[in-house]
Design a protein around this motif. Structure first.
Motif, short mmCIF file in Angstrom:
data_model
loop_
_atom_site.label_atom_id
_atom_site.label_comp_id
_atom_site.label_asym_id
_atom_site.label_seq_id
_atom_site.Cartn_x
_atom_site.Cartn_y
_atom_site.Cartn_z
N TYR A 52 0.83 -1.20 0.00
CA TYR A 52 0.00 0.00 0.00
C TYR A 52 0.87 1.26 0.00
O TYR A 52 2.01 1.25 0.51
N ASP A 53 0.34 2.34 -0.57
CA ASP A 53 1.09 3.60 -0.55
C ASP A 53 0.96 4.27 0.83
O ASP A 53 0.40 3.68 1.76
N LEU A 57 -3.33 2.72 0.18
CA LEU A 57 -4.10 2.37 -1.02
C LEU A 57 -3.23 1.67 -2.06
O LEU A 57 -2.01 1.84 -2.10
N CYS A 59 -3.47 0.73 -6.42
CA CYS A 59 -4.20 1.04 -7.65
C CYS A 59 -5.07 -0.15 -8.01
O CYS A 59 -4.65 -1.31 -7.89
N GLN A 73 -10.14 3.20 -13.61
CA GLN A 73 -9.03 3.01 -12.68
C GLN A 73 -9.34 3.80 -11.42
O GLN A 73 -9.80 4.93 -11.48
N PHE A 75 -8.63 3.59 -6.73
CA PHE A 75 -7.73 3.15 -5.67
C PHE A 75 -8.52 2.34 -4.65
O PHE A 75 -9.70 2.59 -4.43
N SER A 77 -8.51 0.46 -0.76
CA SER A 77 -7.93 0.24 0.57
C SER A 77 -7.98 -1.25 0.87
O SER A 77 -8.55 -2.03 0.11
N ARG A 95 -11.31 8.72 -2.60
CA ARG A 95 -10.40 9.68 -1.96
C ARG A 95 -11.07 11.02 -1.73
O ARG A 95 -10.74 11.73 -0.78
N SER A 124 -0.66 -3.14 -7.34
CA SER A 124 -1.70 -2.84 -8.31
C SER A 124 -2.54 -4.08 -8.56
O SER A 124 -2.01 -5.20 -8.58
#
Length: 284
Positions: A52-53, A57, A59, A73, A75, A77, A95, A124
Motif C-alpha cells: 500500500y502507498d 491504497l 491502484c 481506474q 484506488f 484500501s 479519496r 496494483s
C-alpha cells in the motif's frame, strides 16, 4: 477485409458504439450479490502482502472480462479489496469522500467481478469482470473514451477524439465497430458500397462467403499450406462471421460470454444440453 475515514457500508439498490454496447449490457447484465465463501486466513495473508502507498491504497483497474476494455481506474484500501473478494463487486476507496465505494451503489451500474489479479510488485490490482451498464459517469461504456493521438485526437483538437468520443478498442472490437459503421452509413446511388455493406445487403452472398472461407481454412490443413495461409484464412472466417453477427444484431461480447460459460465443461455434455435445432421440412 476492412480496415480511508470511517467507511460506510455500500448500499445495494437497484457514441458510434452506444447501441451495440447497450444491447450487449442488457443481455450480459449479472447480479453477483451473493457472498462467496472465502478462506479468511488466506485472505488476510494476501491483504497483508499488498504494498500500500502512504495513504494505505493500491491502484485498482477494472477490466471487462469479455471485451478486454479497461473500464476504469481507481484506488482500493485493504477493506475495499476484501469487500471485492467477498462480494464479487468492484469496490474502491473514494479519496474525495474518504469512504468505501462500491461502483454502482448510486447508479446501479455495478461491475460483477469474475477474478482479481495482482501485479508482480503487489501494488496494483485488476478487477476482471462484467459491467451491468455504463461505467463512466458520462454514460460511456468506459472512462477511457477519447483517443489522444492522431489528427483528430484530444491532444491535437479541443474536445477531440476519434468519432468525437471513442473508447479504447481492442482489435476485435475495432472490427466490430467498423462493421457497425458500414451498416449505418448512407451510401449514395452513384457510389460503390464497401464490401462489408454489400455483404450486409446481400445475405445470400454473405452465407456463401462464410462457407467458402471456412472451406479454405480447412484446406490450409489438408493441403499443408502452412501457418501464414491458415492465419489469413482464419482472419477471413472471423471477419465474415462477424458481419453475419451484425446482420442478426448479435454483439461479439455475447459470443465470448457463451465461450466463458463453457470453460470447465465437457464439449460433448455442453452440446447435448442445447435445445434441438429445427429441422428443415423438405416438402417446403
Amino acid at each position: 477485409m476492412p480496415r480511508g475515514a470511517r467507511a460506510r457500508q455500500p448500499a445495494f439498490g437497484g457514441s458510434t458504439r452506444a447501441r451495440v454496447v447497450a444491447r450487449a449490457n442488457a443481455r450480459r447484465a449479472i447480479a453477483l450479490g451473493a457472498d462467496v465463501a472465502v478462506d479468511e486466513t488466506q485472505l488476510n495473508a494476501f491483504l497483508d502482502s499488498l504494498k500500500y502507498d502512504d495513504k494505505g491504497l493500491v491502484c485498482a483497474i477494472a477490466q471487462d472480462v469479455d471485451t478486454g476494455a479497461i473500464l476504469m481506474q481507481g484506488f482500493a484500501s485493504r477493506d475495499a479489496v476484501a469487500y471485492t473478494l467477498r462480494n464479487r463487486k468492484a469496490t474502491f476507496w473514494s479519496r474525495s469522500r474518504s469512504e468505501l465505494w462500491c461502483k454502482g451503489e448510486t447508479s446501479g451500474n455495478f461491475i460483477g467481478v469474475e477474478s482479481v489479479h495482482v501485479d508482480c510488485d503487489r501494488d496494483s490490482l485488476i478487477y476482471l469482470g462484467v459491467p451491468t451498464g455504463p461505467t463512466c459517469h458520462t454514460g460511456a461504456h468506459t472512462c477511457y473514451y477519447k483517443r489522444v493521438d492522431g489528427r483528430d485526437g484530444a491532444a491535437a483538437k479541443v474536445d477531440g477524439g476519434r468519432h468525437a468520443a471513442e473508447e479504447a478498442l481492442t482489435t476485435l472490437y475495432e472490427l466490430e465497430a467498423t462493421i457497425e459503421a458500414r451498416r449505418v452509413e448512407a451510401v449514395a446511388d452513384d457510389v460503390k458500397p464497401s464490401w462489408t455493406r454489400r455483404l450486409l445487403d446481400n445475405p445470400e452472398l454473405l452465407c456463401k462467403k462464410i462457407r467458402e472461407e471456412a472451406g479454405e481454412l480447412c484446406q490450409t490443413w489438408e493441403e499443408n499450406e502452412g501457418k501464414e495461409a491458415a492465419t489469413n484464412e482464419m482472419a477471413d472466417v472471423l471477419y465474415h462471421s462477424m458481419v453475419m453477427l451484425n446482420k442478426q444484431g448479435v454483439p461479439m461480447s455475447d459470443v465470448l460470454a457463451v465461450l466463458r460459460r463453457r470453460f470447465g465443461t465437457s464439449g460433448v455434455d455442453e452440446k447435448a444440453a442445447r435445445p434441438p435445432k429445427k429441422l428443415i421440412d423438405p416438402s417446403k
